[in-house]
Design an enzyme around this catalytic site. Structure first.
Site, PDB file in Angstrom:
ATOM      1  N   TYR A 141       0.620 -16.492  -2.728  1.00  0.00           N
ATOM      2  CA  TYR A 141       2.055 -16.207  -2.742  1.00  0.00           C
ATOM      3  C   TYR A 141       2.884 -17.438  -2.374  1.00  0.00           C
ATOM      4  O   TYR A 141       4.055 -17.523  -2.717  1.00  0.00           O
ATOM      5  CB  TYR A 141       2.394 -15.097  -1.736  1.00  0.00           C
ATOM      6  CG  TYR A 141       2.272 -13.700  -2.270  1.00  0.00           C
ATOM      7  CD1 TYR A 141       1.108 -13.254  -2.891  1.00  0.00           C
ATOM      8  CD2 TYR A 141       3.322 -12.794  -2.127  1.00  0.00           C
ATOM      9  CE1 TYR A 141       0.996 -11.964  -3.354  1.00  0.00           C
ATOM     10  CE2 TYR A 141       3.220 -11.497  -2.585  1.00  0.00           C
ATOM     11  CZ  TYR A 141       2.060 -11.083  -3.197  1.00  0.00           C
ATOM     12  OH  TYR A 141       1.961  -9.798  -3.653  1.00  0.00           O
ATOM     13  N   LYS A 188     -13.250 -13.228  -2.029  1.00  0.00           N
ATOM     14  CA  LYS A 188     -13.893 -13.455  -3.323  1.00  0.00           C
ATOM     15  C   LYS A 188     -14.679 -14.751  -3.170  1.00  0.00           C
ATOM     16  O   LYS A 188     -14.497 -15.731  -3.892  1.00  0.00           O
ATOM     17  CB  LYS A 188     -12.827 -13.545  -4.432  1.00  0.00           C
ATOM     18  CG  LYS A 188     -13.378 -13.559  -5.853  1.00  0.00           C
ATOM     19  CD  LYS A 188     -13.986 -12.238  -6.305  1.00  0.00           C
ATOM     20  CE  LYS A 188     -14.624 -12.395  -7.678  1.00  0.00           C
ATOM     21  NZ  LYS A 188     -15.365 -11.204  -8.125  1.00  0.00           N
ATOM     22  N   ASP A 220     -13.590  -7.132  -5.666  1.00  0.00           N
ATOM     23  CA  ASP A 220     -13.843  -6.180  -6.761  1.00  0.00           C
ATOM     24  C   ASP A 220     -14.665  -4.988  -6.261  1.00  0.00           C
ATOM     25  O   ASP A 220     -14.367  -3.835  -6.576  1.00  0.00           O
ATOM     26  CB  ASP A 220     -14.499  -6.875  -7.975  1.00  0.00           C
ATOM     27  CG  ASP A 220     -15.660  -7.791  -7.603  1.00  0.00           C
ATOM     28  OD1 ASP A 220     -15.885  -8.028  -6.399  1.00  0.00           O
ATOM     29  OD2 ASP A 220     -16.355  -8.269  -8.518  1.00  0.00           O
ATOM     30  N   ASP A 244      -2.220  -6.959  -0.834  1.00  0.00           N
ATOM     31  CA  ASP A 244      -1.142  -6.300  -1.588  1.00  0.00           C
ATOM     32  C   ASP A 244      -1.741  -5.264  -2.521  1.00  0.00           C
ATOM     33  O   ASP A 244      -1.314  -4.103  -2.561  1.00  0.00           O
ATOM     34  CB  ASP A 244      -0.376  -7.367  -2.389  1.00  0.00           C
ATOM     35  CG  ASP A 244       0.716  -6.773  -3.264  1.00  0.00           C
ATOM     36  OD1 ASP A 244       1.467  -5.917  -2.757  1.00  0.00           O
ATOM     37  OD2 ASP A 244       0.809  -7.149  -4.447  1.00  0.00           O
ATOM     38  N   ASP A 248      -1.875  -0.802  -2.112  1.00  0.00           N
ATOM     39  CA  ASP A 248      -1.337   0.154  -3.093  1.00  0.00           C
ATOM     40  C   ASP A 248      -2.428   1.123  -3.536  1.00  0.00           C
ATOM     41  O   ASP A 248      -2.198   2.321  -3.664  1.00  0.00           O
ATOM     42  CB  ASP A 248      -0.787  -0.569  -4.334  1.00  0.00           C
ATOM     43  CG  ASP A 248       0.713  -0.830  -4.257  1.00  0.00           C
ATOM     44  OD1 ASP A 248       1.195  -1.105  -3.141  1.00  0.00           O
ATOM     45  OD2 ASP A 248       1.382  -0.765  -5.302  1.00  0.00           O
TER      46      ASP A 248
HETATM   47  C1  IPM Z   1       4.698  -5.463  -1.002  1.00  0.00           C
HETATM   48  C2  IPM Z   1       5.418  -5.758  -2.289  1.00  0.00           C
HETATM   49  C3  IPM Z   1       5.870  -7.210  -2.256  1.00  0.00           C
HETATM   50  C4  IPM Z   1       4.626  -8.066  -2.208  1.00  0.00           C
HETATM   51  C5  IPM Z   1       6.797  -7.630  -3.407  1.00  0.00           C
HETATM   52  C6  IPM Z   1       8.000  -6.746  -3.531  1.00  0.00           C
HETATM   53  C7  IPM Z   1       7.208  -9.074  -3.280  1.00  0.00           C
HETATM   54  O1  IPM Z   1       4.625  -5.466  -3.374  1.00  0.00           O
HETATM   55  O2  IPM Z   1       5.299  -5.634   0.061  1.00  0.00           O
HETATM   56  O3  IPM Z   1       3.548  -5.051  -1.056  1.00  0.00           O
HETATM   57  O4  IPM Z   1       4.014  -8.339  -3.254  1.00  0.00           O
HETATM   58  O5  IPM Z   1       4.255  -8.472  -1.114  1.00  0.00           O
HETATM   59 MG    MG Z   2       2.838  -4.460  -2.856  1.00  0.00          MG
END
Ligand code: IPM
Ligand code: MG
Length: 353
Positions: A141, A188, A220, A244, A248
């Protein structure tokens, strides 16, 4: 106690869930004899529209004077043109970097009341209780990158310094010591040099925490293990991008992305608190947003930045009570089940305090 909280609603459903969480925090303040001052600032797409900058200097100044930051969400289709020179997300990334918020804590647990609704079999979801610790201010990032070049090539660079890995690994090991004493580090290392450094640094840090069991998973494989044996995990440590993605994925375990909170901390416990969900432009302005992720983030703010453990627990219990009473926002309602609006759910939680 007296505390100043910087409030950054942002875009999409951000303002809706943030408004409810300041209501919730005011109710907590009244009940427990605290004085919280909320100071609002612009961030993300709305800040681009109004100030031409996703992170205006005035917003940074508001945050610098505050004890903690509460943030809704940034981004949306209005600003997602890939040729645009500035993205709303830069506002959030800029804040994380400016304040050095290197440790992103994302707890994920299953709610007994929601297990039936989840897309995974109920028996797999028994007692899932995972804490993700995501490195937040380095890795791909924040590496060297080419934003806009000749149009035919672009690059991002994943770099880690040993000290950066050690710093976040220490947070993860300490968290594991206070929990079930298991740490899974995701990397990884079979392909990437930066991830071999990651693994070596984690192994070295472990020497100071020999009561914690350490497991390594390649990212993975981790995606699969997370769905096949979710309740075997305690703390999961990952770099910026892998954390990240995995967090999710893990939201499926909790029933909805709308349920997950996060805290982004630096060593002195100053922090930024935001739900893991994004701006959800498809449901913005319709009263459909699930405020739980935001409310649990507010609870984390009380716990980590203000050391108000009982008050944090009161919010968490009130959410449990609202769920146990059968209240569901649309994202967590079973097919055919009635759902309530953001306002109705929030009012129920506040009345359960
Ligand atoms: C998160 C989001 C952010 C990230 C985005 C909005 C920049 O997906 O906080 O997980 O990728 O960190
Ligand atoms: Mg995110």
């Amino acid at each position: 106690m007296k505390a100043t909280i910087a409030v950054l609603p942002g875009d999409g459903i951000g303002p809706e869930v943030v408004a409810k969480s300041t209501e919730l925090l005011s109710a907590i303040a009244d009940k427990h004899g605290h004085e919280f001052t909320f100071v609002e600032g612009l961030i993300g797409g709305i800040a681009i529209d109004e100030r031409g900058d996703p992170l205006p200097a005035e917003t940074v100044a508001i945050c610098e004077k505050a004890d903690a930051i509460l943030l809704g969400a940034v981004g949306g289709p209005k600003w997602s043109d890939p040729t645009a020179t500035v993205q709303p997300e830069r506002g959030l990334l800029g804040l994380r970097q400016h304040f050095g918020l290197f440790a992103n804590l994302r707890p994920v647990k299953t709610y007994p009341a929601l297990v039936e609704h989840a897309p995974l079999r109920a028996e797999l979801l028994q007692d899932v209780d995972i804490l993700f610790v995501r490195e937040l201010v380095s890795g791909i990032y924040f590496g060297d990158r080419q934003e806009q070049g000749d149009g035919d090539s672009a690059f991002d660079t994943m770099t880690y310094q040993r000290a950066e890995v050690e710093q976040v690994a220490n947070v993860a090991f300490r968290a594991a010591q206070g929990r079930r004493k298991k740490l899974c580090s995701v990397d990884k290392a079979n392909v990437l040099a930066s991830m071999r450094l990651w693994r070596r640094a984690v192994v070295d840090v472990r020497a100071e925490y020999d009561d914690v069991e350490l497991e390594h998973l390649l990212v993975d494989a981790a995606t699969m293990h997370l769905l096949t044996r979710p309740n075997s995990f305690d703390v999961i440590l990952a770099g910026n991008m892998f954390g990240d993605i995995l967090s999710d994925e893990a939201s499926v375990l909790a029933g909805s992305l709308g349920m997950l909170p996060s805290a982004s901390l630096r060593a002195d416990q100053f922090g930024l608190y935001e739900p893991v969900h994004g701006s959800a432009p498809d449901i913005a302005g319709q009263g459909k947003a699930n405020p739980i992720g935001m409310f649990l983030s507010a609870a984390m703010l009380l716990r980590y930045s203000l050391q108000l453990e009982a008050e944090a627990g009161a919010i968490e219990s009130a959410i449990d009570a609202a769920l146990d009473a059968g209240l569901r926002t649309a994202d967590i309602a079973s097919p055919g089940e009635a759902s309530v609006t953001t306002d109705e759910f929030a009012a129920a939680v506040i009345s359960c305090l």
